[in-house]
Design a protein around this motif. Structure first.
Motif, PDB file in Angstrom:
ATOM      1  N   UNK A  77       0.848  -1.195   0.000  1.00  0.00           N
ATOM      2  CA  UNK A  77       0.000   0.000   0.000  1.00  0.00           C
ATOM      3  C   UNK A  77       0.882   1.242   0.000  1.00  0.00           C
ATOM      4  N   UNK A  78       0.509   2.218  -0.832  1.00  0.00           N
ATOM      5  CA  UNK A  78       1.264   3.457  -0.966  1.00  0.00           C
ATOM      6  C   UNK A  78       0.439   4.631  -0.430  1.00  0.00           C
ATOM      7  N   UNK A  79       1.128   5.584   0.213  1.00  0.00           N
ATOM      8  CA  UNK A  79       0.436   6.763   0.718  1.00  0.00           C
ATOM      9  C   UNK A  79      -0.181   7.582  -0.404  1.00  0.00           C
ATOM     10  N   UNK A  80       0.368   7.473  -1.605  1.00  0.00           N
ATOM     11  CA  UNK A  80      -0.134   8.273  -2.728  1.00  0.00           C
ATOM     12  C   UNK A  80      -1.586   7.939  -3.050  1.00  0.00           C
ATOM     13  N   UNK A 201      -7.586  -0.764  -7.546  1.00  0.00           N
ATOM     14  CA  UNK A 201      -6.186  -0.790  -7.961  1.00  0.00           C
ATOM     15  C   UNK A 201      -5.258  -0.031  -7.017  1.00  0.00           C
ATOM     16  N   UNK A 202      -5.817   0.773  -6.100  1.00  0.00           N
ATOM     17  CA  UNK A 202      -4.975   1.546  -5.198  1.00  0.00           C
ATOM     18  C   UNK A 202      -5.129   1.170  -3.725  1.00  0.00           C
ATOM     19  N   UNK A 276       3.361  -1.719  -7.166  1.00  0.00           N
ATOM     20  CA  UNK A 276       2.974  -3.053  -6.719  1.00  0.00           C
ATOM     21  C   UNK A 276       1.488  -3.059  -6.392  1.00  0.00           C
ATOM     22  N   UNK A 277       0.779  -4.153  -6.671  1.00  0.00           N
ATOM     23  CA  UNK A 277      -0.664  -4.201  -6.414  1.00  0.00           C
ATOM     24  C   UNK A 277      -0.968  -4.140  -4.922  1.00  0.00           C
ATOM     25  N   UNK A 278      -2.147  -3.603  -4.547  1.00  0.00           N
ATOM     26  CA  UNK A 278      -2.483  -3.439  -3.133  1.00  0.00           C
ATOM     27  C   UNK A 278      -3.139  -4.657  -2.489  1.00  0.00           C
ATOM     28  N   UNK A 279      -3.550  -5.632  -3.309  1.00  0.00           N
ATOM     29  CA  UNK A 279      -4.290  -6.773  -2.768  1.00  0.00           C
ATOM     30  C   UNK A 279      -3.976  -8.024  -3.565  1.00  0.00           C
TER      31      UNK A 279
END
Length: 535
Positions: A77-80, A201-202, A276-279
């Motif tokens: 997971x990305x903060x963006x 996707x995020x 990278x994918x979140x799930x």
């Protein structure tokens, strides 16, 4: 002959003698080799051999593409993701504001442009009309070109339409404001289908429903502001059209400036997907080659999915009712309370804010429980109750009572009706996985627009010819039908099943093994096996 002897000879070619083979006199084994080379093998196991366990199939056959060669499917997971969600919500807000800014003060625009109320209603209806034919190219673009290109088109067209409206300030320029609204309605096609895609996707599996609800929240907040600001910015100055035009221009230029700012933010912030994918569900999809995806086949699969068809109709009824009530709220209120444009806007604001709260709470609830069908059905029933209460309390004589009934009881109705929007999106994604989120959401929105057009036109005519009571009863009957259809939906949470499975062991997607069964008289046809697969 036992199974172990076949392992050494699986690559025997016709008319060749395998290394270490017996002489021609050994006809039994010779015929066995010929049968193998001809494509059929008949094996009879000795009872003692039957007790032995056959070796498991090659693990690579049961693994996902990305797992072969010991590859692992990483998630992160990305903060963006929060910036992407915020920017989308902001330009979605402005687009929703531009949808409702005419309808909430329709009587003022009727006077300014010297047109009928039905003509002003079309400034809202055009959003629904434009969506239906454009949804298929829009979802195709989302699938083929990605989230960024679709977001740029939505934000860019939204800004363009806002600037064209600035040139429509003048009593004889209704056609210019209609042209601008058409541009904004096209922008909407590239906006409404994105919440579920952005969430998928995020965002991770524990926050995907909340993220979708937040993305929908931006659109609802735009409607809320659209109820509140236009009556404040453009008061009814029927005796001074120049002042009215000046006030309208202030509203239009302010909208254009904000929409341009949000378009620039979209350019710098929104990307197709994180590195990278979140799930796990997204990781599985990322291993599928792009050439294996067919947009046409995806559409066909969705229309073959019976639960999804039921969801399409029930979602269309509920959301179409929301669109109709929002469009006609001014007419319903002015019928009973002339000159109360500002209070009508405040009541509309109260309704939508309650709906926003409903969206967020429903999203959090779904992330924690994953009870999609139960939640959908419950929200549908409570929406029906709220709509009935709103219908039979609207014609009371005291405005303070209306503030209570339309504000409190009506908010109860909007709380659940608007809260249904993200639930429908997420439920649709769950029961249609691994089909594209944008395609399923787009079809849901398309049906919502179709029902919205039909409901707005019919309810508007019933309100004009008879009374708001008759128009609202018409909607209540349809919502009751939607409850029945929702109860018939079979809940199959495919995406959730992937997310909770053990991907690293190849269990994310069930792999169908060959249909042959091992029995006391085992019979295997080699035509059903790959030539280089051991028995």
């Amino acid at each position: 002959m036992v199974a172990g002897e076949l392992l050494q000879e699986q690559h025997v070619l016709p008319n060749s003698k395998p290394e270490g083979a017996v002489t021609e006199g050994n006809t039994n084994e010779d015929s066995a080799y010929k049968e193998l080379s001809n494509g059929s093998v008949h094996i009879t196991l000795d009872p003692k051999v039957q007790k032995l366990e056959l070796p498991p199939p090659d693990e690579k056959e049961a693994m996902l593409p990305g797992e072969q060669n010991n590859e692992t499917l990483e998630t992160r997971l990305y903060w963006k993701r929060f910036a992407v969600l915020a920017v989308f919500s902001l330009y979605s807000l402005v687009n929703a504001f531009q949808w409702i800014q005419y309808s909430i003060i329709s009587n003022i625009f009727v006077d300014y442009y010297s047109v009928s109320s039905t003509t002003i209603d079309w400034l809202s209806i055009v959003y629904m009309v434009a969506y239906v034919p454009l949804i298929f190219p829009a979802t195709w673009l989302l699938d083929k070109k990605g989230l960024r290109m679709t977001a740029l088109l939505g934000a860019g067209l939204n800004a363009l339409g806002a600037w064209v409206k600035c040139a429509s300030v003048g009593p004889g320029l209704f056609w210019v404001t209609m042209t601008a609204q058409v541009i904004c309605s096209v922008a909407q096609v590239f906006i409404l289908g994105l919440p579920s895609r952005i969430a998928s996707v995020w965002f991770g599996p524990r926050e995907v429903s909340t993220a979708c609800a937040t993305a929908v929240l931006g659109n609802q907040l735009g409607v809320a502001i659209g109820f509140l600001l236009p009556p404040v910015l453009v008061p009814n100055t029927a005796d001074d059209k120049d002042l009215m035009g000046h006030n309208i221009s202030i509203m239009f230029y302010g909208t254009a400036g904000l929409s341009t700012l949000f378009f620039l933010l979209t350019i710098f912030v929104v990307k197709d997907r994180p590195p990278l994918p979140p799930s796990k569900a997204q990781a599985v999809l990322s291993t599928v080659p792009a050439e294996d995806y067919s947009y046409k086949k995806s559409i066909i699969n969705l229309f073959k999915n019976k639960p999804f068809i039921l969801l399409l109709i029930s979602y269309g009824i509920m959301t179409g009712s929301f669109y109709s009530v929002s469009t006609l709220l001014n007419q319903m209120m002015i019928t009973h309370y002339p000159g109360e444009e500002l209070n009508t806007g405040r009541i509309g604001l109260t309704l939508v804010v309650a709906g926003m709260l409903g969206s967020i709470l429903c999203g959090i609830w779904l992330d924690r429980t994953k009870t999609y069908k139960l939640t959908t059905l419950t929200v549908y029933i409570l929406s029906f109750v709220g709509m009935v209460v709103f219908t039979f309390t609207l014609n009371l004589d005291h405005l303070l009572v209306i503030f209570f009934t339309a504000g409190a009881l009506g908010s109860f109705q909007k709380f659940f009706m608007t809260g249904y929007l993200p639930i429908g999106f997420e439920f649709g994604v769950e029961i249609t996985y691994p089909e594209s989120e944008g395609t399923s959401s787009g079809l849901l929105n398309a049906f919502a627009q179709v029902f919205g057009i039909i409901f707005t036109l019919i309810q508007g005519q019933l309100t004009t010819d008879y009374s708001p009571l008759i128009g609202n009863i018409f909607l209540c009957a349809w919502i009751l039908l939607g409850i029945v259809l929702t109860a018939l939906i079979k809940s199959d949470l495919k995406r959730h099943g992937v997310n909770v499975s053990n991907i690293n062991k190849g269990q994310a997607v069930p792999t169908e093994l060959p249909s042959e069964k091992v029995s006391s008289n085992l019979k295997l046809e080699s035509s059903s096996l790959h030539r280089e697969t051991s028995i």
